[in-house]
Design an enzyme around this catalytic site. Structure first.
Site, short mmCIF file in Angstrom:
data_model
loop_
_atom_site.label_atom_id
_atom_site.label_comp_id
_atom_site.label_asym_id
_atom_site.label_seq_id
_atom_site.Cartn_x
_atom_site.Cartn_y
_atom_site.Cartn_z
N GLY A 147 -31.53 -24.74 21.44
CA GLY A 147 -33.35 -24.35 21.77
C GLY A 147 -32.31 -23.40 22.17
O GLY A 147 -32.88 -23.40 23.45
N GLY A 153 -35.90 -20.41 27.68
CA GLY A 153 -35.53 -21.13 28.78
C GLY A 153 -33.91 -21.61 29.51
O GLY A 153 -32.95 -20.46 28.83
N TYR A 157 -44.05 -37.43 26.43
CA TYR A 157 -42.50 -36.23 27.27
C TYR A 157 -41.65 -37.63 27.39
O TYR A 157 -40.59 -37.54 26.92
CB TYR A 157 -42.97 -35.51 27.28
CG TYR A 157 -42.08 -34.58 28.61
CD1 TYR A 157 -41.31 -33.69 26.79
CD2 TYR A 157 -42.21 -34.99 29.11
CE1 TYR A 157 -40.19 -33.49 28.06
CE2 TYR A 157 -41.09 -34.05 29.73
CZ TYR A 157 -39.68 -32.96 29.30
OH TYR A 157 -38.66 -32.16 30.08
N GLY A 175 -32.09 -23.15 27.45
CA GLY A 175 -30.84 -22.82 26.55
C GLY A 175 -29.95 -21.51 26.23
O GLY A 175 -28.90 -21.93 26.25
N1 LIG Z 1 -38.71 -25.79 32.11
C1 LIG Z 1 -38.80 -28.03 33.13
O1 LIG Z 1 -39.32 -27.43 33.94
C2 LIG Z 1 -37.84 -28.83 31.91
C3 LIG Z 1 -37.74 -29.53 32.52
C4 LIG Z 1 -36.87 -30.69 32.63
C5 LIG Z 1 -36.06 -31.02 31.06
N2 LIG Z 1 -36.45 -29.61 30.68
C6 LIG Z 1 -35.65 -30.11 29.10
O2 LIG Z 1 -35.11 -28.38 29.05
C7 LIG Z 1 -34.77 -28.59 27.52
C8 LIG Z 1 -35.49 -26.65 26.93
O3 LIG Z 1 -36.40 -26.76 27.24
P1 LIG Z 1 -37.49 -24.80 28.09
O4 LIG Z 1 -37.82 -25.86 29.23
O5 LIG Z 1 -35.72 -24.34 28.14
O6 LIG Z 1 -38.25 -25.03 27.05
P2 LIG Z 1 -38.54 -23.58 26.09
O7 LIG Z 1 -37.80 -22.49 26.88
O8 LIG Z 1 -39.76 -24.27 25.98
O9 LIG Z 1 -37.28 -23.35 25.32
C9 LIG Z 1 -37.13 -24.27 24.05
C10 LIG Z 1 -35.95 -23.86 23.08
O10 LIG Z 1 -35.80 -25.01 21.61
C11 LIG Z 1 -36.26 -23.84 20.57
N3 LIG Z 1 -36.92 -24.96 20.05
C12 LIG Z 1 -38.30 -25.52 19.99
N4 LIG Z 1 -39.04 -25.81 19.15
C13 LIG Z 1 -37.65 -25.89 18.10
C14 LIG Z 1 -37.81 -26.73 16.66
N5 LIG Z 1 -38.47 -27.27 16.39
N6 LIG Z 1 -36.57 -26.33 16.33
C15 LIG Z 1 -36.13 -26.10 17.10
N7 LIG Z 1 -35.89 -24.98 18.10
C16 LIG Z 1 -37.00 -25.46 18.90
C17 LIG Z 1 -36.96 -22.94 21.27
O11 LIG Z 1 -36.81 -21.97 20.16
P3 LIG Z 1 -37.21 -21.24 19.22
O12 LIG Z 1 -38.95 -20.63 19.85
O13 LIG Z 1 -37.24 -19.94 19.79
O14 LIG Z 1 -38.01 -21.85 17.79
C18 LIG Z 1 -36.19 -22.33 22.25
O15 LIG Z 1 -35.38 -21.90 22.67
C19 LIG Z 1 -35.43 -29.47 27.37
O16 LIG Z 1 -35.15 -30.68 26.56
C20 LIG Z 1 -36.72 -29.69 28.39
O17 LIG Z 1 -37.22 -31.17 27.97
C21 LIG Z 1 -36.97 -28.78 30.77
#
Ligand SMILES: NC(=O)c1ccc[n+]([C@@H]2O[C@H](COP(=O)([O-])OP(=O)(O)OC[C@H]3O[C@@H](n4cnc5c(N)ncnc54)[C@H](OP(=O)(O)O)[C@@H]3O)[C@@H](O)[C@H]2O)c1
Length: 284
Positions: free
Chosen positions: A10, A14, A164, A16
């Site tokens: 990922g 975001g 979730y 990642g």
């Molecule tokens: N944001 C927050 O406040 C927060 C808080 C606590 C924990 N987290 C955790 O942090 C992590 C990253 O979250 P984020 O907020 O950065 O989310 P994000 O901006 O939605 O990024 C998600 C990433 O995962 C990839 N992805 C999504 N579905 C996929 C699939 N089916 N196969 C392969 N890649 C996929 C997306 O790439 P593509 O769309 O290019 O495929 C993107 O690179 C997650 O595990 C989330 O649970 C986030």
């Protein structure tokens, strides 16, 4: 991190992508994954430019599909003779229940099973590259998570929040069970809460309340760069040498849900996960 190889799942956006930029800036060769090849290559180019490091590779795979995770693992093993750090960051929130190509509930399949399967498929390479690290991105909502072993797929009653939280608790339980199974191998495993971060999180299928609340609180959230700091710390800091089986937030050890420290529960989840991905439960 010069000479080290890191894979960040990922990594196209975001937290990642910010994690990949941070680790690339420290000198590591970094592989990122995303669903779409063009988007993944575009993100790799942006990470090269932002970090000044040319050694960035993009791997495209829809990780909600187990066949795609297996294909991804083969591509990574072909590309990388060593793997020092695996950052299992991929994940998301879906307000409504969706099924994957394997007929599993999407949140559990992507947020937990994809990381479980990929880690196991790359484990021998990590063991051959010791000292090596597995870093699993969970969330503070692990604290309110509950593993419903009778309905892991949310088939009876689906709630986006419960699915979730369950998946994020599963991340911590998987981490702790992995750490205990890897004791003495030189591979460590830790999990973390990145903070509440302004990303595309939840955008594919938002709950109405989520949309309203997120508009209100948007300006108070961490930036992706800030949200990546604990992942980067766990992946790279010498202070993390030998530290394993811990849950972190803001680079500090925090107390996780007590279920995550219950060996009977973590072993039970490991077995259920191994069954769902068609894998033997034991690490060879
Ligand atoms: N944001 C927050 O406040 C927060 C808080 C606590 C924990 N987290 C955790 O942090 C992590 C990253 O979250 P984020 O907020 O950065 O989310 P994000 O901006 O939605 O990024 C998600 C990433 O995962 C990839 N992805 C999504 N579905 C996929 C699939 N089916 N196969 C392969 N890649 C996929 C997306 O790439 P593509 O769309 O290019 O495929 C993107 O690179 C997650 O595990 C989330 O649970 C986030």
């Amino acid at each position: 991190m010069a000479g080290k190889v890191v894979l960040v799942t990922g990594g196209t956006g975001g937290i990642g992508k910010a994690t990949a930029i941070g680790l690339a800036a420290l000198g590591a060769r970094v592989g990122i994954t995303g669903r779409d090849l063009t988007r993944t290559e575009q993100a790799a180019a942006e990470i090269r430019s932002a970090s000044g490091n040319p050694d960035i590779d993009g791997f495209a795979a829809d990780m909600s599909s187990q066949a795609e995770v297996r294909r991804l693992a083969v591509a990574v093993l072909d590309a990388y003779p060593r793997l020092d750090v695996l950052v299992n960051n991929v994940g998301g929130f879906w307000a409504h229940r969706h099924s994957t190509a394997d007929g599993l509930e999407h949140t559990f399949a992507l947020n937990h099973l994809a990381s479980f399967l990929l880690t196991n498929l790359l484990l021998d390479r990590l063991k051959a590259s010791t000292p090596a690290r597995v870093v699993n991105v969970s969330s503070h909502v692990q604290a309110e998570g509950r593993i419903d072993f009778d309905d892991l797929q949310g088939g009876r009653a689906y709630s986006g929040q419960a699915a979730y939280s369950q998946s994020k608790l599963a991340n911590v339980m998987f981490t702790n069970e992995l750490a205990s199974r890897l004791e003495g191998t030189g591979v460590t495993a830790n999990s973390l809460h990145p903070g509440v971060v302004r990303t595309s999180f939840g955008a594919e299928d938002q709950a109405w309340l989520f949309t309203v609340v997120s508009q209100v609180v948007l300006s108070f959230l961490k930036t992706p760069t800030q949200g990546a700091q604990t992942s980067i710390y766990l992946a790279s800091s010498p202070e993390m040498d030998g530290v394993t089986g811990q849950f972190f937030a803001n680079k500090k050890v925090k107390t996780a849900n007590k279920v995550a420290n219950d060996p009977a529960m973590t072993a039970r989840l490991w077995q259920a996960s191994a069954d769902l991905v068609g894998m033997k439960a034991a690490i060879s």
